[in-house]
Design an enzyme around this catalytic site. Structure first.
Site, PDB file in Angstrom:
ATOM      1  N   SER A 166       0.857  -1.191   0.000  1.00 24.26           N
ATOM      2  CA  SER A 166       0.000   0.000   0.000  1.00 24.26           C
ATOM      3  C   SER A 166       0.894   1.242   0.000  1.00 24.26           C
ATOM      4  CB  SER A 166      -0.939  -0.024   1.210  1.00 24.26           C
ATOM      5  OG  SER A 166      -1.876   1.031   1.136  1.00 24.26           O
ATOM      6  N   HIS A 193      -2.244  -1.042  -3.658  1.00 22.41           N
ATOM      7  CA  HIS A 193      -3.277  -0.025  -3.511  1.00 22.41           C
ATOM      8  C   HIS A 193      -2.893   1.220  -4.305  1.00 22.41           C
ATOM      9  CE1 HIS A 193      -4.504  -1.809   0.677  1.00 22.41           C
ATOM     10  NE2 HIS A 193      -4.810  -2.604  -0.332  1.00 22.41           N
ATOM     11  N   ASP A 289      -5.084  -4.730   5.317  1.00 23.30           N
ATOM     12  CA  ASP A 289      -5.279  -5.525   4.114  1.00 23.30           C
ATOM     13  C   ASP A 289      -4.062  -6.409   3.841  1.00 23.30           C
ATOM     14  OD1 ASP A 289      -6.557  -6.505   1.873  1.00 23.30           O
ATOM     15  OD2 ASP A 289      -5.903  -4.874   0.572  1.00 23.30           O
TER      16      ASP A 289
END
Length: 344
Positions: A166, A193, A289
């Site tokens: 991310s 992401h 996540d």
């Protein structure tokens, strides 16, 4: 009362400086402590004010955002969030800034400065997230590019590598990929992401830099050795088995940790299909996540790796992966590529 996050706003538009100040100052834990009109003034104000975060435009005349990023990271490393319309037309400049040490980026709305109000929630969340980042003081070294061929056994110990990342991920992913050999003998899938238009440019950039074939995933695509498939940003990419063949698919399920792309969705599917033949890696980023997905890979007998705190821009996802036992091994990002090859 907790200390407010101090922000330096850098933009050559007086209207936008006032508007950004107004939007951010409505948050009780945010405080704009200064402004600057170009890159040179941004450096001067950063050294004088020592803000928690620099909110930086890119296109600003002779001394632009690139000048500011380079000088700030050299003189007083400070978390930098790029807020610029340049990402609508020239994403390479954004990725160059990230390589130099900027943490994250947000596109200004295409039409009209006042449209900035429409992304207030996203902007505020990004400011708070980036303010927690550890600024990277050394830029990516492309001298580490591995163009050599590695001597692999006829049958690899693992059949797939899956990577999740991310905030801070683009440069971490780049470092890992560029350290892998040109004849990588398994497919590699990535959940990063990132907005959809950025992912397309990110894949094209990496494909140009690396001897590996790097593409954005499409339904029905077959992962093959030496191929890197990056999940697009408009869906949750998974791998699925059809008639004994593994293909790229997409899940309609919503994942509470993150959607489009969901790292958990991708890792769950890898764990189900490959079991003990999967290598899972979780890189820098905030949130949860990928943690459950990595844990599932480990529970199925696969090998799992998390980036360490020292090399993470934000030690959130990998930290949780380590603390929950999802990650079997924790290491510096520069060591991950070599470790993956040794596992294979």
């Amino acid at each position: 009362m907790a200390k407010k996050i101090s922000i330096l706003v850098v933009d050559d538009s007086a209207f936008l400086r006032l508007l950004i100040n107004d939007l951010l100052s409505k948050e009780e834990d945010l405080e704009v402590v200064g402004t600057a009109t170009d890159g040179r003034e941004a450096v001067k104000q950063t050294l004088a004010l020592k803000p928690d975060i620099v909110l930086l435009d890119m296109n600003m005349g002779d001394y632009d955002g690139m000048f500011a990023v380079e000088q700030i990271m050299e003189k007083l490393p400070t978390p930098i969030l790029i807020l610029s319309s340049v990402g609508n037309t020239n994403l390479h400049q954004i990725f160059d800034a990230l390589e130099l040490g900027a943490v994250d980026y947000i596109n200004k709305p295409v039409k009209g400065g006042s449209k900035l109000r429409e992304i207030t929630t996203e902007l505020v969340a990004a400011v708070k997230r980036v303010a927690k980042a550890r600024p990277r003081t050394t830029p990516v070294n492309r001298d580490g590019l591995n163009e050599l061929h590695h001597t692999f056994d006829d049958s690899p110990n693992y059949d797939v590598i899956v990577i999740g990342a991310s905030t801070g991920g683009p440069t971490a992913v780049e470092k890992v990929l560029l350290s892998l050999p040109a004849n990588l003998n398994v497919p590699l899938v990535i959940g990063q992401h990132m907005p959809p238009n950025f992912i397309l440019s990110f894949a094209a950039r990496l494909d140009h830099m690396s001897p590996l074939r790097i593409v954005v995933g499409r339904p029905g695509m077959e992962p093959k050795p030496g191929m890197v498939i990056i999940a697009p940003g408009d869906g949750n990419m998974i791998l699925e088995k059809r008639d004994q063949q593994v293909l790229v698919g997409f899940s309609d399920r919503d994942y509470p940790e993150y959607n489009h792309p969901s790292i958990n969705a991708l890792m769950y599917s890898v764990a189900e299909i490959y079991g003990p033949k999967a290598l899972g890696v979780l890189l820098t980023g905030m949130g949860k996540d990928g943690v459950k997905g990595l844990k599932m890979i480990r529970n199925k007998g696969g090998k799992t790796i998390a980036q360490d705190e020292e090399s993470s821009v934000i030690y959130g996802m990998p930290k949780l992966a380590y603390e929950t036992g999802a990650a079997e091994v924790v290491m510096h990002v520069k060591e991950i590529g070599g470790y993956l090859v040794n596992c294979l």
